[in-house]
Design an enzyme around this catalytic site. Structure first.
Site, PDB file in Angstrom:
ATOM      1  N   HIS A  17     -30.002 -16.791  23.910  1.00 22.89           N
ATOM      2  CA  HIS A  17     -30.036 -18.059  22.966  1.00 22.89           C
ATOM      3  C   HIS A  17     -28.786 -18.549  23.173  1.00 22.89           C
ATOM      4  O   HIS A  17     -28.384 -19.712  23.484  1.00 22.89           O
ATOM      5  CB  HIS A  17     -30.212 -17.766  21.558  1.00 22.89           C
ATOM      6  CG  HIS A  17     -29.909 -18.776  20.653  1.00 22.89           C
ATOM      7  ND1 HIS A  17     -30.941 -19.660  20.345  1.00 22.89           N
ATOM      8  CD2 HIS A  17     -28.952 -19.098  20.129  1.00 22.89           C
ATOM      9  CE1 HIS A  17     -30.660 -20.407  19.319  1.00 22.89           C
ATOM     10  NE2 HIS A  17     -29.191 -20.382  19.334  1.00 22.89           N
ATOM     11  N   GLU A  18     -27.570 -17.701  23.056  1.00 17.95           N
ATOM     12  CA  GLU A  18     -26.253 -18.238  23.358  1.00 17.95           C
ATOM     13  C   GLU A  18     -25.954 -18.756  24.689  1.00 17.95           C
ATOM     14  O   GLU A  18     -25.017 -19.672  25.031  1.00 17.95           O
ATOM     15  CB  GLU A  18     -25.273 -17.248  22.907  1.00 17.95           C
ATOM     16  CG  GLU A  18     -25.231 -16.930  21.340  1.00 17.95           C
ATOM     17  CD  GLU A  18     -25.074 -17.876  20.558  1.00 17.95           C
ATOM     18  OE1 GLU A  18     -24.353 -18.833  20.878  1.00 17.95           O
ATOM     19  OE2 GLU A  18     -25.789 -18.085  19.323  1.00 17.95           O
ATOM     20  N   HIS A  21     -26.850 -22.222  25.144  1.00 24.22           N
ATOM     21  CA  HIS A  21     -25.756 -23.276  24.369  1.00 24.22           C
ATOM     22  C   HIS A  21     -24.706 -23.281  25.720  1.00 24.22           C
ATOM     23  O   HIS A  21     -24.297 -24.294  25.945  1.00 24.22           O
ATOM     24  CB  HIS A  21     -25.243 -22.779  23.401  1.00 24.22           C
ATOM     25  CG  HIS A  21     -26.112 -22.932  22.288  1.00 24.22           C
ATOM     26  ND1 HIS A  21     -26.819 -23.957  21.783  1.00 24.22           N
ATOM     27  CD2 HIS A  21     -26.384 -21.892  21.344  1.00 24.22           C
ATOM     28  CE1 HIS A  21     -27.516 -23.809  20.948  1.00 24.22           C
ATOM     29  NE2 HIS A  21     -27.305 -22.434  20.308  1.00 24.22           N
TER      30      HIS A  21
END
Length: 346
Positions: A17-18, A21
């Protein structure tokens, strides 16, 4: 062993997920100050050319800290100085990576373990739903009460909504409609639980079909999350029905231990991980302060306001809202975690 595996899987979901980003911010030219996996005390850190990479103690989160994310910055590469489209892409990339990971895990499960299409291959002895004016072998469920059917789990989900249904099936290439058909679970010889009375056995095979049914399975997981959210809002489910990190790790451990072999443990854990990944993707895009969906919501709302005013609003005010939202989410997480611990060990 399965507890350790579950914790590692959960950490991977967060890291992916990170990373979504992070890589999208880098591609958009945004300055990233720190990329961290985990929260809390620092375990390891390395300073790159402009980004600090770190690993922290608690595997319950992570972050990608960008210049100008919560405060105003004059740096042209700061997040706050990017156009709305870039901001939305960066914020949505985390959920997008979670969804992509879930999809790929489903592809792996269907490729190795095979899956089933919603096609009736046989009926149980004494099933009353077989006949010329009813269901037949070879029928593929297409719609139930107007809901498009993609995978076998869709059939169970929508048949559970009542006893009488309007069915649409594909039969020999043609569409057949069966209106006001009563379908209830009952006992059948040799079955240990109540059944509807038909078997699904057509196997998913081939690259194209595998990708197609992996997409369908992903859509089913999205539907499941939305149904759970509706149940939570309507009062069907309560806060005590939620599970946090501890509950998820315990569930994954149980799934591994209860599997018939290491092979089936792999399939079951991969399938559960896919559901959790897609669950995280959907939940993270909800318009709730502190979540990526909340930030995207603010962008969409504030963009026309800033156009009308002819100036940008100070991001610190939005930061205040997200800080309050984060505090409330952390309080909910602590409550859910304590409830999980009491449920498991109490």
């Amino acid at each position: 062993m399965y507890v350790i595996i579950a914790i590692l899987i959960f950490g991977i979901l967060i890291a992916i997920h990170e990373f979504g980003h992070f890589i999208t911010a880098k591609l958009c030219g945004v300055r990233v100050l720190e990329f961290s996996i985990g929260m809390g005390p620092l375990l390891w850190s390395r300073q790159g050319e402009e980004t600090a990479y770190s690993l922290r103690l608690l595997p319950i989160g992570g972050f990608c800290a960008m210049e100008g994310e919560d405060t105003a910055s004059d740096d042209p590469r700061a997040f706050n100085n990017q156009n709305p489209l870039k901001k939305i892409l960066i914020l949505a990339a985390g959920a997008g990576m979670n969804f992509l990971l879930g999809f790929l895990l489903i592809v792996a499960v269907l490729t190795v373990g095979h899956g089933q299409t919603p096609e009736i291959t046989a009926f149980m002895e004494g099933c009353p739903y077989e006949g010329e004016d009813a269901l037949q072998v070879g029928d593929v469920f297409w719609k139930i009460d107007g809901h498009r059917i993609y995978v076998t789990a869709d059939v169970s989900m929508y048949l559970a909504d009542g006893d009488t249904h309007d069915l649409v099936v594909k039969r020999d290439g043609e569409t057949v409609t069966l209106e006001n058909m009563t379908l209830t679970k009952r006992e059948y010889p040799g079955e240990t639980q109540l059944r509807y009375g038909f078997y699904f056995g057509a196997q998913v095979s081939g690259v194209g079909e595998t990708l197609r049914y992996s997409w369908y399975q992903s859509l089913y997981y999205v539907r499941s999350v939305w149904d759970s959210l509706r149940g939570l809002v309507s009062g069907m489910y309560g806060v005590n029905d939620l599970s946090g990190v501890v509950g998820i790790v315990d569930l994954m451990s149980d799934v591994g231990h209860q599997s018939a072999s290491a092979f089936y443990a792999f399939l079951n854990l991969a399938n559960l991980s896919a559901f959790i990944a897609i669950n995280l993707a959907v939940m993270n895009l909800l318009p709730i302060p502190a979540l990526d969906g909340g930030r995207i919501f603010f962008l969409i709302v504030l963009w026309p306001v800033e156009k009308i005013l002819g100036r940008k609003l100070d991001p610190k005010y939005e930061g205040y809202v997200h800080t309050v939202g984060l505090m409330l989410l952390m309080a909910l997480m602590i409550y859910v975690t304590l409830h999980d611990v009491i449920r498991i060990f109490g």
